[in-house]
Design an enzyme around this catalytic site. Structure first.
Site, PDB file in Angstrom:
ATOM      1  CD  GLU A  23      -2.910  -1.162   2.363  1.00 12.69           C
ATOM      2  OE1 GLU A  23      -2.805  -0.276   3.222  1.00 12.69           O
ATOM      3  OE2 GLU A  23      -3.804  -2.021   2.374  1.00 12.69           O
ATOM      4  CG  ASN A  31      -0.548  -6.995  -1.414  1.00 18.88           C
ATOM      5  OD1 ASN A  31      -1.112  -7.630  -2.299  1.00 18.88           O
ATOM      6  ND2 ASN A  31      -1.048  -6.876  -0.200  1.00 18.88           N
ATOM      7  CG  HIS A  54      -9.827  -6.159   0.769  1.00 19.03           C
ATOM      8  ND1 HIS A  54     -10.015  -7.314   1.497  1.00 19.03           N
ATOM      9  CD2 HIS A  54      -8.516  -5.847   0.903  1.00 19.03           C
ATOM     10  CE1 HIS A  54      -8.862  -7.677   2.051  1.00 19.03           C
ATOM     11  NE2 HIS A  54      -7.947  -6.797   1.701  1.00 19.03           N
ATOM     12  CD  GLU A  60      -4.480  -8.188   1.675  1.00 15.74           C
ATOM     13  OE1 GLU A  60      -5.385  -7.457   2.110  1.00 15.74           O
ATOM     14  OE2 GLU A  60      -3.267  -7.937   1.836  1.00 15.74           O
ATOM     15  CG  ASP A  70     -12.504  -9.367   1.841  1.00 20.42           C
ATOM     16  OD1 ASP A  70     -12.498  -8.433   1.009  1.00 20.42           O
ATOM     17  OD2 ASP A  70     -12.060  -9.238   2.998  1.00 20.42           O
TER      18      ASP A  70
HETATM   19  C1  XIL Z   1      -6.242  -6.404   8.297  1.00 21.13           C
HETATM   20  C2  XIL Z   1      -6.575  -7.558   9.212  1.00 21.13           C
HETATM   21  O1  XIL Z   1      -7.469  -8.409   8.552  1.00 21.13           O
HETATM   22  C3  XIL Z   1      -7.157  -7.060  10.493  1.00 21.13           C
HETATM   23  O2  XIL Z   1      -7.297  -8.148  11.409  1.00 21.13           O
HETATM   24  C4  XIL Z   1      -6.262  -5.983  11.107  1.00 21.13           C
HETATM   25  O3  XIL Z   1      -6.875  -5.451  12.238  1.00 21.13           O
HETATM   26  C5  XIL Z   1      -5.988  -4.885  10.108  1.00 21.13           C
HETATM   27  O4  XIL Z   1      -5.430  -5.458   8.943  1.00 21.13           O
HETATM   28  N1  XIL Z   1      -4.946  -4.895   3.617  1.00 21.13           N
HETATM   29  C6  XIL Z   1      -3.942  -5.653   4.118  1.00 21.13           C
HETATM   30  C7  XIL Z   1      -4.153  -6.487   5.306  1.00 21.13           C
HETATM   31  O5  XIL Z   1      -2.880  -5.738   3.469  1.00 21.13           O
HETATM   32  O6  XIL Z   1      -3.009  -6.602   6.093  1.00 21.13           O
HETATM   33  C8  XIL Z   1      -5.281  -5.974   6.160  1.00 21.13           C
HETATM   34  O7  XIL Z   1      -5.534  -6.901   7.195  1.00 21.13           O
HETATM   35  C9  XIL Z   1      -6.500  -5.741   5.304  1.00 21.13           C
HETATM   36  C10 XIL Z   1      -6.219  -4.701   4.255  1.00 21.13           C
END
Ligand code: XIL
Length: 573
Positions: free
Chosen positions: A368, A417, A453, A482, A484
């Site tokens: 990020e 990422n 996401h 990641e 979802d």
């Molecule tokens: C999130 C986790 O799922 C949570 O448990 C934590 O509190 C915050 O981080 N992008 C990412 C992940 O790269 O590391 C994040 O994970 C979600 C967004």
């Protein structure tokens, strides 16, 4: 989507974290909240009435003959529910105008997915539009989800609506199903549910899209009609998801002190071991966990998790070496010049990557570093948190991290990422400009991680494919790191309905298809979901609405989404 709002929440999380004492194990913020019950609607309740136990009549009944040919009460529809809903066959049929003036044209100059869409023009009344007949396709008492994507053609914007027309003994009835404002810059979805009423003889059932003023033309695409109680559609029949393909199918797992740690949860372990070939630590390999105070590294929890993966034949994707978030207070508040900061960054990356040398498939080296407008994350802007790395080192911190990671582990794949890049061109293009520069200067980078996401309504498959293609064109690996699927961003849903389950199934499927269809085998870094089961999702504590973004429900049972994922993998040529 993972947007500004989520950054606001991350900011709040950051505040909560610093309020409870800073880095290290105090940053364990894995959600443990319960999500509301998610009952699955019974699809076809069996009648429970007992058989009548009337005594035998003593007087013989009159001898009316039994009807020899009883009318079937529930005739099976003779035609498939939806034909030519994506217009990819270049034809118009079986779509018709709901009035003689309407002109329907299958066009290839615009589409939401694939290459074609349907243009509706020649309209002289606002109720005129494209009509799709359902008469022989639907069954009494069943509920259908009808969805269509609309875009304006010759005006900037207009209201549009979807209407069901039912003609029976009572004449013509018009049921409004959905309304929205469509523009000529993108597609909007009109969607609603229609239950076929049981009363009377039905002469015609159809639906159509209407609303814009006379003379206005518009486009429709990706029209679907789904029986939301169809057992076949809801069924999940997947034995081992990851066994369907050669590349890693991963899942983020809670570990360490988290209340829902996979290492203390037999039901979670059962899912992980049955369906996944790779794990990512959801939190415990982030900087605040691995270096809670300066120079003191803590690997016990991560080592236990890596050992669990090894013992069960799973690989590990490391997450994340450098991030602006979930870093310990000492790191955030480090004082020193650019060189000192560089040394501090390199010390972290070197120590961590060396510790796991040879044990991981891949690392998210930097997470990020860019904002949605394509600029580097620098100071706090609005809801976007700043990056102490950029502020103290400048953009070179990214290559320092990649170089140090490669020096520590010669074989591990190294990913950049980020989020929102499956739809945001500006952001992805900026990242790829950096990646191309890395390639030109031999800075080691193996691939781009797409967090994904994403939301139930977008981005669409065509957009996702375009974004993957840009990475493939550079010869870099693509990893969905990641994924979802937020199903309730507008907060209107209170329970997980069959309709949502089927929408989610279709979305998982199209995301996986986009991946398989675009990324060649040699560049497939894998696909990972961000959590095992719905009670584990970070989405609910982040946004507050009930939500069900993952592939297993709160009873740890597989959802249709798992079938959608598997179906997507099956498009492998
Ligand atoms: C999130 C986790 O799922 C949570 O448990 C934590 O509190 C915050 O981080 N992008 C990412 C992940 O790269 O590391 C994040 O994970 C979600 C967004």
């Amino acid at each position: 989507m993972y947007t500004r709002a989520s950054h606001l929440m991350l900011m709040l999380l950051a505040l909560m974290i610093s309020a409870c004492g800073g880095g290290g194990n105090s940053t364990h913020s894995t959600p443990t909240e319960e999500v509301p019950e998610t009952p699955v609607e019974p699809s076809n309740p069996e009648p429970t009435d007992p058989e009548p136990t009337d005594p035998e009549p003593t007087d013989p009944e009159p001898t009316d003959p039994e009807p020899t040919d009883p009318e079937p009460t529930d005739p099976e529809p003779s035609d498939p529910l939806m034909v030519n809903g994506d217009f990819e066959n270049g034809e118009v049929s079986p779509w018709v105008g709901n009035s003689g003036e309407v002109v329907l044209t299958n066009i290839s100059s615009q589409s939401r997915s694939g290459g074609n869409s349907l243009q509706i023009s020649g309209r002289t009344q606002n109720w005129q539009g494209a009509l799709y007949g359902l008469t022989n396709r639907v069954v009494e008492d069943s509920t259908y989800h009808i969805s269509a994507w609309v875009r304006m053609d010759n005006v900037a914007s207009s209201n549009v609506s979807m209407t069901v027309k039912v003609s029976d003994g009572n004449g013509d009835n018009y049921l409004p199903l959905a309304q929205g404002t469509a523009t000529d810059t993108g597609w909007i979805e009109l969607a609603g549910n229609y239950t076929v009423a049981t009363s009377g003889e039905v002469a015609e059932i159809a639906f159509y899209i209407e609303g814009p003023d006379a003379g206005v033309s518009y486009l429709i695409d990706d029209v679907t009609v789904t029986d939301i109680n169809d057992d076949d559609l809801l069924r999940v029949d997947v034995e081992h998801l990851s066994a369907l393909v050669e590349f890693p199918i991963g899942v983020a797992v809670p570990a360490g002190d988290a209340g829902n740690s996979v290492l203390n949860s037999p039901e979670r372990q059962a899912i992980v071991e049955q369906h996944f070939s790779q794990i990512t630590a959801e939190n415990i390999m982030k900087p605040s966990y691995l270096q809670p105070s300066e120079g003191r590294f803590f690997f016990d929890d991560a080592d236990a998790l890596v050992a669990y993966a090894n013992n069960n034949g799973m690989s590990v994707h490391g997450h994340a070496l450098i991030w602006h978030f979930q870093i310990a207070d000492w790191m955030a508040n480090y004082s020193g010049d650019a060189q000192a900061w560089q040394q501090m960054l390199e010390a972290h990356v070197t120590e961590v990557a060396s510790h796991f040398e040879g044990q991981l498939d891949s690392w998210d080296v930097v997470n990020e570093a860019f904002l949605d407008d394509g600029s580097y994350r620098n100071v706090d802007v609005g809801n976007d948190l700043g990056s102490v790395w950029y502020q103290n080192i400048g953009p070179q911190y990214i290559e320092y991290a990649f170089n140090a990671a490669r020096a520590a582990d010669a074989d591990v794949d190294l990913y950049y990422n980020d989020y929102n890049i499956s739809w945001n061109d500006t952001k992805l293009d900026a990242i790829l400009t950096m990646a191309q520069d890395f390639l030109d200067r031999d800075i080691p980078i193996s691939g781009i991680g797409f967090q994904m996401h994403v939301d139930k309504s977008g981005p669409g498959k065509a957009k996702i494919k375009q974004q993957f293609q840009k990475v493939v064109d550079l010869g870099l690996k693509v990893k969905i790191t990641e994924v979802d699927l937020r199903m309730n961003a507008d907060g209107r849903a209170t329970t997980l309905t069959n309709q949502l389950l089927l929408q989610q199934k279709a979305r998982y499927q199209e995301i996986v298809e986009a991946y398989i269809e675009t990324v060649p085998p040699s560049l497939r870094g894998g696909i990972s979901v961000w959590g095992i089961a719905d009670p584990d999702t970070w989405i609910v504590p982040l946004y507050g609405n009930p939500d069900w973004p993952l592939m297993f429900d709160d009873q740890f049972q597989p959802k249709p989404a798992l079938q959608g994922f598997a179906n997507g993998l099956a498009v492998i040529p």
